[in-house]
Design a protein around this motif. Structure first.
Motif: not given
Length: 539
Positions: A118, A116, A181-183
């Motif tokens: 981010k 993931e 931290g936003t994906l």
């Protein structure tokens, strides 16, 4: 043994300076004053030396990163005799550059090697605009490939991929807001578990968003049609961070510019063509947008020629100083209505006096050049004509009560402009010494940003080369610049006969929005009188 972080020392007001060379790697043994990295701005280059010796354990910067005062360069293990570094003297910096690149957040690996990715640490910024997305599901990316571009009102930055692999899904789109931290996307990593994300490229330097009244701080008022920027339209335009910075400097709304790059991407030449079209009352045509020269009212495209067809060629990249200063020169030429007034100054007595004093100072090693006299005379002339020592700020004229004279210095990498501060308060000897010292620093690429800031008037001297006149380009936010060519013996009528006199050609370019022709003529004639009789400098 002790571990020490060696950091970028005080480099004046410069921020986010480009790292263009890294001289060390982990395991290297270095001595005090060994060069660690080279920093470069649009005005100068500097090497950062080691403040103590030891063994390099970790290198925190790489070529292409951005650095500011306090950025950690390397971590070393110092010997027992080594002491913690004292504050370093400022090495010779360059121009300001962008803030240190924020490190991308480590990308945790999920089952099956899926990552993931981010948004990394972007400081205090929250809900930053996503203005570009470079990938889609199914794309194969390499480590450090750009994934998205984020933009605030102060800067733009591209977020790189922390590892190589195949994009499985993209969780963000243009127009979204993002914070740390936003994906961004999920990535099927290639090979083994991915390494932690490399530092992201530094945010591209973006000029503070100018007020609608166009570049007041730079005294380059953009046309009203260019200066009004629709932020929503601007953020959706397809252009790189450097192009966005360029557009911000000119007050151009990218949403109104037609892109000629791949997939309609806006390039710098498109912005230039748009500005030219507004100033000439035309509309930039597709051909003009593709050209980039901005030459001529018809905005013809820049010619594409295969020069190799006609004979041997060599392609040589422009230095960074020339590339960046070129954009500033183009802006100043396009945005400021230049007029040049020419006059000859009789410097026969000045030259005799200069030769006499030079012999007296010869033992001290100090050289007295004609430029020292011109700087002193210019400072006095500016006092008599204060509008020449001013800057345009919207509808106001800022009259400065200090007299800092810049002089163009030729270096292997291009022209830089060191500044003699408070020239009106200094004698010829002090001015001559500062000229010598600053010129040497310029040639060695060791000028500090503070050495090139604050000029109120600039002199560009070609006296050591030749010529009889030229049109120097005004150095915004100044309103005038003096060009000086090589002095020549000419016959001058003294009322009864022609006598040989040493005449120095002066070329004054001035901003016609602030200064009219009559004032320019009076200023230049007054300056010539001061140079003709240097006794007037003490009155």
């Amino acid at each position: 043994m002790s571990t020490i972080e060696l950091k970028v020392p005080d480099i004046g007001d410069a921020k986010d300076v480009d790292v263009i060379e890294v001289f060390v790697k982990p395991g290297d043994v270095i001595k005090k004053d060994d060069s660690l990295i080279t920093l470069e701005t649009d005005k100068a280059s500097m090497e950062v030396p080691a403040e103590v010796g030891g063994t390099v354990k970790e290198v925190r910067l790489k070529v292409g990163d951005k650095a500011s005062e306090g950025t950690v360069v390397v971590v070393i293990e110092a010997g027992a005799s080594a002491t913690a570094p004292a504050p370093a003297a400022a090495p010779a910096p360059q121009a300001a550059a962008p803030t240190p690149a924020p490190a991308a957040a480590p990308a945790p690996a999920a089952a099956g090697g899926t990552i993931e990715v981010k948004v990394p640490d972007i400081g205090d910024a929250k809900n930053v605009d996503v203005i570009e997305v470079f990938v889609k599901a199914g794309d194969t990316v390499k480590q450090d490939d750009s994934l998205i571009t984020l933009e605030t009102d102060k800067a733009s930055m591209e977020v790189p991929s922390p590892a190589a692999g195949v994009v499985q899904s993209v969780a963000i789109k243009v127009g979204d807001k993002a914070s740390e931290g936003t994906l961004i996307l999920t990535l099927a990593a290639a090979g083994a578990a991915p390494v932690a994300a490399a530092p992201s490229p530094a945010p591209a330097a973006a000029a503070p968003a100018p007020a609608p009244a166009a570049a007041a701080s730079a005294a380059v008022a953009a046309p009203a049609a260019v200066a009004k920027v629709d932020e929503a339209s601007f953020s959706k335009a397809h252009g790189s961070p450097s192009v966005r910075k360029f557009a911000r400097e000119l007050g151009v709304d990218l949403g109104k510019v037609k892109g000629s790059g791949p997939k309609g991407r806006i390039v710098a030449s498109d912005v230039q063509a748009f500005v030219k079209s507004v100033m000439t009352g035309a509309t930039a045509s597709p051909a003009a947008a593709a050209g980039g020269s901005g030459v001529g009212l018809d905005l013809l495209p820049w010619p594409k020629v295969d020069f190799a067809k006609f004979g041997p060629i060599e392609t040589k990249p422009l230095s960074r100083i020339k590339k960046i200063s070129g954009a500033n020169l183009h802006r100043n030429w396009v945005m400021i209505p230049h007029v040049t007034f020419n006059e000859d100054a009789d410097i026969t007595e000045l030259e005799d006096f200069r030769k006499q004093i030079s012999k007296e100072w010869e033992k001290s090693g100090l050289k007295l050049s004609p430029l020292a006299f011109i700087i002193k005379a210019a400072a006095e002339a500016l006092k008599a004509f204060p509008e020449f020592n001013a800057s345009l700020d919207g509808d106001n004229l800022v009259l400065k009560q200090y007299y800092h004279i810049g002089f163009a210095a030729d270096t292997p990498n291009g022209l830089v402009v060191p500044v003699i501060k408070d020239a009106d308060q200094k004698g010829l000897k002090q001015i001559a010494k500062e000229l010598t010292d600053l010129s040497a620093l310029a040639r060695d690429g060791k000028l500090k940003p503070t050495d090139m800031q604050g000029a109120t008037f600039t002199i560009s001297s070609l006296g050591g080369i030749g010529g009889s006149g030229f049109t120097p380009i005004i150095n915004a936010p100044e309103v005038a610049i003096l060009g000086v060519c090589k002095s020549q013996i000419k016959p001058v009528w003294n009322g009864s006969e022609f006598t040989p006199r040493l005449m120095c050609p002066l070329s004054l370019s001035f901003d016609h929005r602030v200064i009219d022709g009559a004032a320019a003529a009076r200023f230049t004639v007054h300056l010539a009188k001061l140079m003709a009789d240097i006794r007037r400098l003490v009155l």
